[in-house]
Write a protein that holds these residues in place. Sequence first.
Motif, mmCIF file in Angstrom:
data_model
loop_
_atom_site.group_PDB
_atom_site.id
_atom_site.type_symbol
_atom_site.label_atom_id
_atom_site.label_comp_id
_atom_site.label_asym_id
_atom_site.label_seq_id
_atom_site.Cartn_x
_atom_site.Cartn_y
_atom_site.Cartn_z
ATOM 1 N N UNK A 25 0.835 -1.204 0.000
ATOM 2 C CA UNK A 25 0.000 0.000 0.000
ATOM 3 C C UNK A 25 0.871 1.256 0.000
ATOM 4 N N UNK A 26 1.938 1.253 0.816
ATOM 5 C CA UNK A 26 2.824 2.417 0.903
ATOM 6 C C UNK A 26 3.495 2.697 -0.441
ATOM 7 N N UNK A 27 3.992 1.640 -1.107
ATOM 8 C CA UNK A 27 4.645 1.824 -2.410
ATOM 9 C C UNK A 27 3.640 2.326 -3.452
ATOM 10 N N UNK A 28 2.425 1.770 -3.402
ATOM 11 C CA UNK A 28 1.408 2.185 -4.368
ATOM 12 C C UNK A 28 1.035 3.650 -4.224
ATOM 13 N N UNK A 29 0.906 4.113 -2.979
ATOM 14 C CA UNK A 29 0.573 5.527 -2.737
ATOM 15 C C UNK A 29 1.703 6.430 -3.220
ATOM 16 N N UNK A 88 -5.926 0.767 -3.348
ATOM 17 C CA UNK A 88 -5.268 1.537 -4.409
ATOM 18 C C UNK A 88 -6.200 1.745 -5.598
ATOM 19 N N UNK A 89 -7.034 0.757 -5.892
ATOM 20 C CA UNK A 89 -7.988 0.896 -7.000
ATOM 21 C C UNK A 89 -8.967 2.034 -6.728
ATOM 22 N N UNK A 90 -9.441 2.109 -5.472
ATOM 23 C CA UNK A 90 -10.355 3.198 -5.125
ATOM 24 C C UNK A 90 -9.655 4.552 -5.209
ATOM 25 N N UNK A 91 -8.395 4.603 -4.802
ATOM 26 C CA UNK A 91 -7.637 5.854 -4.912
ATOM 27 C C UNK A 91 -7.464 6.240 -6.379
ATOM 28 N N UNK A 92 -7.140 5.260 -7.208
ATOM 29 C CA UNK A 92 -6.962 5.524 -8.652
ATOM 30 C C UNK A 92 -8.264 5.997 -9.281
ATOM 31 N N UNK A 93 -9.390 5.388 -8.866
ATOM 32 C CA UNK A 93 -10.688 5.823 -9.390
ATOM 33 C C UNK A 93 -10.981 7.270 -9.003
ATOM 34 N N UNK A 94 -10.605 7.618 -7.753
ATOM 35 C CA UNK A 94 -10.816 8.993 -7.289
ATOM 36 C C UNK A 94 -9.985 9.981 -8.092
ATOM 37 N N UNK A 95 -8.729 9.589 -8.374
ATOM 38 C CA UNK A 95 -7.853 10.461 -9.170
ATOM 39 C C UNK A 95 -8.419 10.628 -10.579
ATOM 40 N N UNK A 96 -8.900 9.520 -11.163
ATOM 41 C CA UNK A 96 -9.456 9.576 -12.520
ATOM 42 C C UNK A 96 -10.668 10.514 -12.581
#
Length: 496
Positions: A367-371, A424-432
């Motif tokens: 999770x840390x690396x993904x963020x 991370x998928x939810x974070x990526x969706x938020x960024x998108x």
Amino acid sequence: MGPNGSTLPLPSVNSAGYFAQAVAKARSLELSGHFEIEGRNELVKLLSDVEAGRATSDQVATKVQTMSDGYSKSLANIDPEAAIKFRATMATHGNTVLNAAYKAELDRAKAQRIAKFDSDFDNSTRLLEQTISQGSWTDANGQQRSIDELADVFRKNVLTQSLLLGDKALQIEYSTKFETALRTAKINAVTKELITDANMVDPERTLQKLRSGDLGKMSPVLQQMIVNDFDAVAKVTANYMVAVNNKKSIADAKVAEAKRAGEAQAINLLEQIFPLPDGSPKKKQLIAQLTALPEGSVPIGTLKDLLAPSGEGNPAINFNLLSGIYNNTITRPDQIWSLVGKGITGKDAVAALKILQSEDRRDSSELDRGISQLSGIPVIPGSVVVIDPKGEEFKRRTKLQAQALQIQAAAAAEGKTLTPRQILTQLEDGIAKTRNTESAKAAQNSLKVFEKQEWINGPITNETLPALERKAGTDKKKLQEVNRIKQLLRQANGEQ
């Protein structure tokens, strides 16, 4: 049959008339062949019983004699010569079986004597080792005698007993076994004396005494080994060093375990201490417990900095500290303690220690690396990352970390546990989603214009931005364009 139905005697070879003699001879040959077949059949059965140990030589002799007498008596009435021949044939076959019985009995008797001798040999060697462990022995006259004198008594007894078995190879084998057992017994006895508590206190001094042949009651045995068998002395020394190292390993393991337990207690106490105000009686009580923990639980040199109400630590140092834990370049608590007051706060240290001591850090690491990657921060395992704590990437990372905590909390409220990939998928969706706003799209179109400039000529992302800054160098116009690109990137990412 006679004329009146009376039974006539069988003709014999001595009957009157050639016909009667011929009939008797034929009859005797037939009976003799039949009896021999039956006799051999019985002898084979006897031989099987002999080989299986179910028949003795006396039983075989009796059986052969009875069978030979019975069959030959029947033949003698018809043909005495055939009876004699049959008896001779049965005697030949019977002797073969009888000899086999004798040999089997001798072999069993010898095996029993060898087993008895072997058992006595084992008992003798055990008694010998016990006597050797006393260093010397006392004879019937009360005189102290050397172990080697007793060994000679045992040695002669072994020689005599093995010779009585009538087997030269066995005598050589057991003589060799005795010498090996004697040597092993001496090594074991001396080793046993060496590893007593008194000799384990100061290994260096014990080794000095060992080299000089000074080992208390075992000194005579040790001195004899030094003179005649130095390889045995080397073996004893190796045994002693193994025992010393094992004792040290056990002691070190106990110290390490106490230190780990102390570190865990220290983390628990520090988590309770930090929220409390200075001067609080509860805080003083917890600090007293902290300082009373086993040595090494918290380094004394860092305790002051650990409890000092300092401000914020250095985010870049803390970032690389956590990366080091995840990448296994930070593996010991002292590596974390050493940074307290030098870039990280006590709270930072406790948080890092909890991660270090967790059994499975893979989820947290992923999770840390993904963020970090979503924030535009390069992730290079095992390398220190130079990062500006006031830069956009670090701000973006802090924001994403907060969002990740919110996602985890919402899932926990519903009784769910999310994997790092799901978070991370939810974070990526938020960024998108933020990038799909009108202002974000306008910024993205503007960036495409910049990408076509000759000096850029390539995609513009958070990852390529450092390279553009280096290309710009000291050119004022290009630096202005880089600043504009940074602004557009923030808009494109939905950060403005």
